[in-house]
Scaffold this active site. Structure first.
Site, PDB file in Angstrom:
ATOM      1  N   ARG A  78      52.858 -30.752  -3.793  1.00 51.41           N
ATOM      2  CA  ARG A  78      53.738 -30.450  -2.618  1.00 51.41           C
ATOM      3  C   ARG A  78      53.731 -31.720  -1.815  1.00 51.41           C
ATOM      4  NH1 ARG A  78      52.586 -25.312   1.090  1.00 51.41           N
ATOM      5  NH2 ARG A  78      53.958 -24.501  -0.362  1.00 51.41           N
ATOM      6  N   LYS A 135      44.115 -45.431   1.262  1.00 47.27           N
ATOM      7  CA  LYS A 135      44.096 -47.149   1.243  1.00 47.27           C
ATOM      8  C   LYS A 135      45.369 -47.599   1.008  1.00 47.27           C
ATOM      9  CE  LYS A 135      39.740 -46.494  -1.346  1.00 47.27           C
ATOM     10  NZ  LYS A 135      39.219 -46.767  -2.578  1.00 47.27           N
ATOM     11  N   HIS A 183      61.737 -25.018  -2.786  1.00 44.25           N
ATOM     12  CA  HIS A 183      60.576 -24.581  -3.189  1.00 44.25           C
ATOM     13  C   HIS A 183      60.630 -23.466  -4.199  1.00 44.25           C
ATOM     14  CE1 HIS A 183      56.638 -22.981  -2.938  1.00 44.25           C
ATOM     15  NE2 HIS A 183      56.240 -22.921  -1.742  1.00 44.25           N
TER      16      HIS A 183
HETATM   17  C1  NCD Z   1      56.290 -21.736   2.562  1.00 40.78           C
HETATM   18  C2  NCD Z   1      56.641 -23.190   2.308  1.00 40.78           C
HETATM   19  O1  NCD Z   1      55.485 -23.700   2.618  1.00 40.78           O
HETATM   20  O2  NCD Z   1      57.615 -23.537   2.534  1.00 40.78           O
HETATM   21  N1  NCD Z   1      55.238 -20.989   2.420  1.00 40.78           N
HETATM   22  C3  NCD Z   1      54.743 -20.841   1.254  1.00 40.78           C
HETATM   23  O3  NCD Z   1      54.607 -21.603   0.402  1.00 40.78           O
HETATM   24  N2  NCD Z   1      54.682 -19.401   1.032  1.00 40.78           N
HETATM   25  C4  NCD Z   1      56.805 -21.118   3.917  1.00 40.78           C
HETATM   26  C5  NCD Z   1      56.409 -21.846   5.444  1.00 40.78           C
HETATM   27  O4  NCD Z   1      55.529 -22.506   5.354  1.00 40.78           O
HETATM   28  O5  NCD Z   1      57.054 -21.232   6.172  1.00 40.78           O
END
Ligand code: NCD
Length: 325
Positions: free
Chosen positions: A120, A99, A149
């Site tokens: 994420r 929304k 990450h």
């Molecule tokens: C990775 C990501 O999301 O960055 N995956 C993960 O978390 N193991 C790698 C990817 O998506 O290629």
């Protein structure tokens, strides 16, 4: 958690209450302390007794991008420690984000219900925004666009440490999408905290590290050697780290088609190169860049210890940051 000087807060031996946003928060000592904790977590996970480290705690896990391992290993880690999760998959469809709710508002709401937020996001910088918006609870970066990450790099480093009993004097090979691969960006940061590491970077020229990243990492304590031909790789290495070409980051899919699977790790290549003492790693998912005939090789850890370490390392982080003791 909101941090008024808007810089990254270093761990410096104290994990309690801190956000985990970047490998730049860590020293080599912090990482080794985490692995000590991880051993204890492993025993909890493998043992039959229920743990209470996170009893009464709720962790929100909100992913604006798909995931198999990171989402589920965080959820499993919370539950292994006796905590509960509040799971938001695909908020663009299933929450008020559809929304038009802002990221900041979503975070303020989630923190009212929970003790930590794992997030994420597809846009680089959004996880930092979320951390700035959260007033009371720590935020875990579970993948921030093409940025970082960190929890993946921590589990990757642990997988290397398990095998070689050290994180210095290593020769590694990283291959695939070095431009867009956030796991690569965190792992290079992590390896540069230890001495005498050399990394060969194998990629098509379109997918080399960005100039900015290359310059930034080159000033650190790590030797980076860019190559575009498999024959330029060393025959002795301690680990291989293959990655997927990140299709979702391409504006022009014809470029993706051109560069995808340029470097495929298969049994024939491994037999030619040797790599006797190496482990074969991949953050997964793989989409063809490691052939299935590699899976049975004992050096292939991507569907073995690398996966399990993901849960153990996340348990250790959760326990250190929001654990009861
Ligand atoms: C990775 C990501 O999301 O960055 N995956 C993960 O978390 N193991 C790698 C990817 O998506 O290629």
């Amino acid at each position: 958690m909101s941090n008024h000087d808007s810089g990254l807060i270093k761990i410096n031996g104290k994990y309690k209450g801190k956000d985990i946003l970047s490998l730049d928060q860590f020293t080599s000592k912090d990482i080794l302390a985490l692995y000590k904790k991880t051993q204890q977590m492993k025993r909890i996970a493998l043992g039959a007794k229920p743990a209470k480290n996170l009893a009464g705690k709720i962790v929100a896990i909100i992913f604006y991008e798909p995931s198999s391992r990171t989402f589920n290993s965080f959820a499993a880690a919370v539950k292994q420690l006796g905590g509960q999760t509040l799971e938001v998959h695909d908020p663009k469809t299933f929450s008020s984000v559809s929304k038009g709710e802002t990221l900041e508002d979503t975070i303020r709401v989630l923190e009212a219900y929970t003790d930590a937020i794992v997030i994420r996001h597809n846009e680089q910088g959004s996880v930092q925004k979320a951390a700035d918006a959260a007033e009371f609870v720590p935020v875990f970066n579970a993948g921030d666009g093409i940025g970082e990450h960190p929890t993946q790099a921590l589990l990757d480093l642990m997988t290397i440490y398990d095998k070689h009993k050290r994180l210095n004097n290593l020769t590694g090979i990283m291959a695939g999408d070095l431009l867009n691969g956030r796991t690569i960006h965190s792992l290079i940061r992590g390896l540069s905290l230890f001495k005498n590491n050399i990394i060969y970077l194998l990629s098509p020229k379109e997918l080399k590290l960005s100039k900015d990243d290359f310059n930034l990492f080159s000033q650190r304590n790590i030797k980076l050697i860019e190559v575009s031909n498999i024959n330029d790789l060393p025959k002795e290495a301690d680990f291989l780290y293959w990655t997927r070409v990140q299709k979702e980051r391409f504006k022009d899919l014809s470029v993706y088609e051109k560069v995808k699977n340029k470097f495929v790790l298969d049994k024939k290549l491994i037999d030619n190169m040797g790599w006797k003492n190496a482990i074969f790693m991949h953050p997964l998912p793989r989409v063809g860049e490691i052939a299935l005939d590699v899976d049975e090789d004992k050096r292939a850890v991507y569907l073995r210890s690398q996966i399990r370490n993901g849960m153990y390392v996340r348990m250790a982080l959760l326990d250190l940051i929001i654990g009861r003791k």
